[in-house]
Design an enzyme around this catalytic site. Structure first.
Site, short mmCIF file in Angstrom:
data_model
loop_
_atom_site.label_atom_id
_atom_site.label_comp_id
_atom_site.label_asym_id
_atom_site.label_seq_id
_atom_site.Cartn_x
_atom_site.Cartn_y
_atom_site.Cartn_z
N GLY B 18 0.71 -0.87 0.08
CA GLY B 18 -0.14 0.15 0.14
C GLY B 18 0.90 1.36 -0.07
O GLY B 18 0.54 2.31 0.33
N SER B 20 1.47 3.20 -2.31
CA SER B 20 1.01 4.21 -3.34
C SER B 20 0.41 5.47 -2.86
O SER B 20 0.48 6.24 -3.46
CB SER B 20 0.42 3.69 -4.29
OG SER B 20 -0.55 3.21 -3.88
N TYR B 154 -15.91 -3.05 7.74
CA TYR B 154 -14.48 -2.75 7.74
C TYR B 154 -13.75 -3.12 9.19
O TYR B 154 -12.83 -3.37 9.57
CB TYR B 154 -14.58 -1.00 7.55
CG TYR B 154 -13.38 -0.51 7.68
CD1 TYR B 154 -12.28 -0.46 6.68
CD2 TYR B 154 -12.81 0.41 8.78
CE1 TYR B 154 -10.85 0.10 6.80
CE2 TYR B 154 -11.56 0.87 8.92
CZ TYR B 154 -10.59 0.59 8.06
OH TYR B 154 -9.47 1.37 7.97
N ALA B 156 -14.97 -5.29 11.17
CA ALA B 156 -14.65 -6.63 11.61
C ALA B 156 -13.34 -7.16 10.75
O ALA B 156 -12.52 -7.98 11.42
CB ALA B 156 -15.91 -7.54 10.80
N SER B 157 -13.14 -6.39 9.63
CA SER B 157 -11.75 -6.84 8.85
C SER B 157 -10.62 -6.50 9.71
O SER B 157 -9.65 -7.24 9.79
CB SER B 157 -11.84 -6.24 7.69
OG SER B 157 -11.36 -4.80 7.70
N LYS B 158 -10.84 -5.24 10.36
CA LYS B 158 -9.35 -4.86 11.12
C LYS B 158 -9.50 -5.73 12.47
O LYS B 158 -8.17 -5.98 12.94
CB LYS B 158 -9.85 -3.53 11.49
CG LYS B 158 -9.40 -2.52 10.05
CD LYS B 158 -8.45 -2.75 9.52
CE LYS B 158 -7.86 -1.74 8.26
NZ LYS B 158 -6.77 -2.06 7.47
#
Lengths: 75, 249
Positions: B18, B20, B154, B156-158
């Site tokens: 990430g 960029s 979001y 939950a992903s973290k």
């Protein structure tokens, strides 16, 4: 399953031990890097690589890498 | 006498995903300023080049990759040197109400934020591309523990990546490899600008933070430097909140 191929896969579970140190006759528990974690990796290898379930107790009874090969092969 | 600098990254090879934009870009630049060689990856080669142009010269490398593709993960890992540090920063955000969540909305977040970093980690470990005593860093989010409307997947992903990282820390501890997470609250990046709020509304909202501002990518980069350096060799399995004092997002 071929023995030499299994020995190579077994050796691949180690990060710091050179694969030349691991042969079919190697007493794997004497390797510096052997630990319960590597044991878990070998059990996972049997499952993922060969579709066989082996238990910690069965692995404990093995002495050499070839013993593990035979254990998996005879399942 | 050399100036005292426990945070030096001199001689280290560090991968930043990430890189960029946003936090990833700031971390890549900060690592280079601290003396490390950086391998920059992200999907957009042009913007990676922009990041590179902002970094002091060293033995840096750009390897563009879409980490949601296993083939591209494999191609990236094939080209990597042995790493002393890695920062998993690539990620996306989007706000969707729970009543409208569908498979696409779940995949949109979970693939880049959870599956991709896990599968990249697997490839790096199984190809033995990481050195003993390396430092692995995940950029998670304060959202994992601070609920916000529309942020269910979001968050939950973290939360999931933090749980993953804590297990990974145990598995890699025998090799002195450390795994930690940074959990920032709102940081001024393109990611938070996609939420539908205007910049003016967020300028206003940031005043609710005890320190009266949202974070800058450099605020996160400074913590990343500590975690990547040998100053933090006793820290693993931690998820550090970096929030300007706020308990809410």
């Amino acid at each position: 399953m071929k023995l030499d191929e299994f020995v190579a896969n077994f050796a691949d579970q180690f990060d710091d031990t050179d694969s030349s140190e691991i042969q079919s006759s190697t007493v794997f528990r004497n390797l510096d890097e052997w630990s319960s974690l590597t044991g878990m990796a070998v059990i996972a290898l049997a499952k993922a690589g060969y579709g066989k379930s082996i238990t910690g107790a069965e692995l404990k009874a093995c002495v050499t890498v070839e013993d593990v090969f035979n254990l998996i092969n005879n399942k | 006498m050399e100036p005292y600098n426990p945070f030096t990254l001199q001689g280290k090879q560090i991968l930043v995903t990430g890189a960029s934009s946003g936090i990833g870009r700031a971390i890549a630049i900060a690592c280079a300023k601290m003396g490390s060689s950086v391998i920059l990856t992200a999907r957009n080669a042009e913007r990676l080049q922009e990041t590179l142009s902002l970094m002091p010269m060293n033995d840096h490398q750009i390897i563009p990759a879409d980490l949601t593709s296993q083939e591209q993960i494999n191609a990236l890992v094939d080209q990597l040197p042995k790493l002393d540090g890695m920062v998993q920063c690539a990620g996306v955000g989007s706000r969707v109400f729970c009543k409208t969540l569908d498979q696409n909305a779940i995949d949109y977040i979970m693939k880049p934020n959870l599956e991709a970093p896990i599968l990249l980690q697997t490839a790096i470990l199984s190809n033995k591309k990481i050195n003993k005593a390396a430092s692995i860093l995940y950029v998670a989010s304060k959202a994992a523990s601070s609920p916000a409307i529309g942020n269910a997947i979001y968050s939950a992903s973290k939360g999931a990546i933090i749980s993953y990282a804590k297990c990974l820390a145990l598995e890699l501890a025998p090799r002195q490899i450390r795994v930690n997470c940074i959990c920032p609250a709102m940081i001024w990046t393109d990611l938070i600008m996609q939420d539908g709020l205007t910049r003016e509304e967020m300028e206003e909202a940031q005043l609710k933070y005890p320190l009266k501002r949202y974070g800058q990518p450099e605020d996160v980069a400074n913590l990343a430097l500590y975690l990547l350096s040998d100053a933090s060799t006793w820290m693993t399995g931690s998820a550090i909140e970096l929030t300007g004092g706020t308990q809410e997002l």
